[in-house]
Design an enzyme around this catalytic site. Structure first.
Site, short mmCIF file in Angstrom:
data_model
loop_
_atom_site.label_atom_id
_atom_site.label_comp_id
_atom_site.label_asym_id
_atom_site.label_seq_id
_atom_site.Cartn_x
_atom_site.Cartn_y
_atom_site.Cartn_z
N LYS A 119 0.82 -1.22 0.00
CA LYS A 119 0.00 0.00 0.00
C LYS A 119 0.84 1.26 0.00
O LYS A 119 0.45 2.27 -0.58
CB LYS A 119 -0.94 0.01 1.21
CG LYS A 119 -2.12 -0.93 1.05
CD LYS A 119 -3.23 -0.57 2.02
CE LYS A 119 -4.42 -1.47 1.84
NZ LYS A 119 -5.42 -1.30 2.90
N LYS A 202 -4.55 -10.10 -6.87
CA LYS A 202 -5.77 -10.26 -6.08
C LYS A 202 -6.90 -9.37 -6.60
O LYS A 202 -6.64 -8.22 -6.97
CB LYS A 202 -5.39 -9.87 -4.64
CG LYS A 202 -6.43 -10.06 -3.60
CD LYS A 202 -5.90 -9.65 -2.23
CE LYS A 202 -5.89 -8.14 -2.03
NZ LYS A 202 -5.65 -7.73 -0.63
N LYS A 205 -10.50 -3.70 -4.47
CA LYS A 205 -11.24 -2.45 -4.68
C LYS A 205 -10.37 -1.40 -5.33
O LYS A 205 -10.86 -0.48 -5.95
CB LYS A 205 -11.66 -1.87 -3.33
CG LYS A 205 -12.58 -2.72 -2.51
CD LYS A 205 -12.73 -2.17 -1.09
CE LYS A 205 -13.16 -3.27 -0.15
NZ LYS A 205 -13.41 -2.90 1.21
#
Ligand code: TYM
Length: 344
Positions: A119, A202, A205
């Site tokens: 992230k 993966k 969102k």
């Protein structure tokens, strides 16, 4: 002091971020299992808005997403009477315990967290301190209720291991047997649903391409269209699971089919082995629409009455706090904060 929950039994806790659309990965990896578990266990499900602000959020959008995610949980079958459903910021014990855990967890442990690395990306110096200590808040979420079981998708496994390390380190540091070591519950054939555009990453969102995921709000046409466009390879399907090795996209689509149909992968392949995607994709689209479209519709209906959703969250927060407050009072006493008196 016992290491079990106040009730002396098992307690489930899990969380989900109110950021953007919920997708098929959230549903098959987590929410679907939450629905099943609520029949047998005391279950607490949390919309983690404190975690959401570890990256920048628009305040109005955050409020809206919190309602939307709550509506998705209800539409998927979570009962707000049977389970406790609430948003994290409403129960102050999460933040209080997270601070204590920040003083238990070690830099070296957090440095290993792969989700932070992903992230934060290349510009790590610019990531918030909150993003870095995200896993200590997650440990606090779980342990503020002394939860014993945590149903999650596979991507959360490392955070759960850290939660166990923190619980153990706290117990050792203060020479108590206070926190249980919570068990991750990762089950089903879709513990890691992958992107429809790239079988090696993966479903998420945050993927820029909406075609990479099936959102719980997508209507029947859009679901069918995304499956039609999903990346595949030119070969026919094998008749056993071992034949999917090295075929990430095929493996993902078959896994999704198996999970939606509540069958194992071998049983799906015994039906479709030898067939190409020209046959398999329409069957998958039909199944996905049958399972998902009613949930999307239900969710949109629930969102027409935001007051109802807010009332459910109010009620859930009060019930959650009633469990967490006495646990935090005990923690404060253990730590040595003057004036903290456990309620007995
Ligand atoms: P979040 O919001 O990213 O995802 C919610 C749940 O969905 C699962 N999931 C997936 N499962 C299979 N395939 C995928 N592609 C996929 N994408 C997401 C996640 O594993 C998760 O179970 N840190 C957590 C939220 C959290 C939490 C907690 C969870 C905060 N506190 C305490 C458990 C206990 C997260 O970001 O989940």
């Amino acid at each position: 002091m016992s290491a079990t929950t106040a009730a002396g039994g098992n307690r489930i806790f899990s969380g989900i971020q109110p950021t953007g659309n919920l997708h098929l990965g959230n549903y098959l990896g987590a929410i679907r299992n939450w629905v099943t578990l609520q029949d047998s266990f005391e279950s607490i499900y949390c919309v983690v808005d404190l975690h959401a602000i570890t990256v920048a959020q628009d305040p109005a959008q955050l409020r809206q997403s919190t309602r939307e995610v709550t509506a998705s949980l209800l539409a998927a079958g979570i009962s707000p009477e049977q389970s406790i459903v609430f948003n994290q910021s409403r129960v102050p014990m999460h933040s209080q315990l997270a601070w204590i855990f920040n003083c238990v967890a070690r830099l070296g442990w957090l440095n290993r967290m792969t989700q932070f690395k992903e992230k934060a990306g290349k510009n790590r110096e610019n990531a918030t301190v909150g993003l870095y200590s995200y896993p200590t808040l997650m440990a606090a979420d779980i342990l503020a209720y002394r939860a014993t079981h945590v149903p999650v998708g596979e991507d959360q496994k490392q955070h759960l291991e850290l939660t166990r390390d923190i619980a153990q380190a706290f117990n050792q540091a203060y020479e108590v047997e206070f926190f249980p070591l919570p068990e991750p519950q990762i089950f089903g054939s879709a513990t890691r649903v992958m992107s429809l555009r790239d079988g090696t990453s993966k479903m998420s969102k945050s993927d820029a391409s909406d075609n990479s995921r099936i959102n719980m709000t997508d209507d029947a046409d859009l679901i069918a269209q995304k499956i039609r466009k999903a990346k595949t390879d030119p070969d026919a399907l094998p008749s056993e699971a071992a034949g999917l090795e090295g075929r990430a996209e095929a493996q993902n689509l078959v896994g999704i089919f198996a999970a939606l149909a509540d069958r194992d992968v071998d049983s799906v392949l015994s039906e479709f082995g030898g067939q190409g995607f020209g046959v398999f994709k329409p069957a998958l689209a039909e199944l996905a629409v049958e399972k998902l479209a009613p949930m999307g519709k239900n969710m949109r209906m629930l969102l027409e009455n935001p007051d109802h959703i807010d009332n459910i969250l109010d009620d859930g927060a009060a019930r959650a706090e009633a469990i967490a407050a006495p646990i935090l009072a005990e923690v404060n006493e253990i730590v040595g904060f003057l004036g903290a008196k456990p309620q007995s």
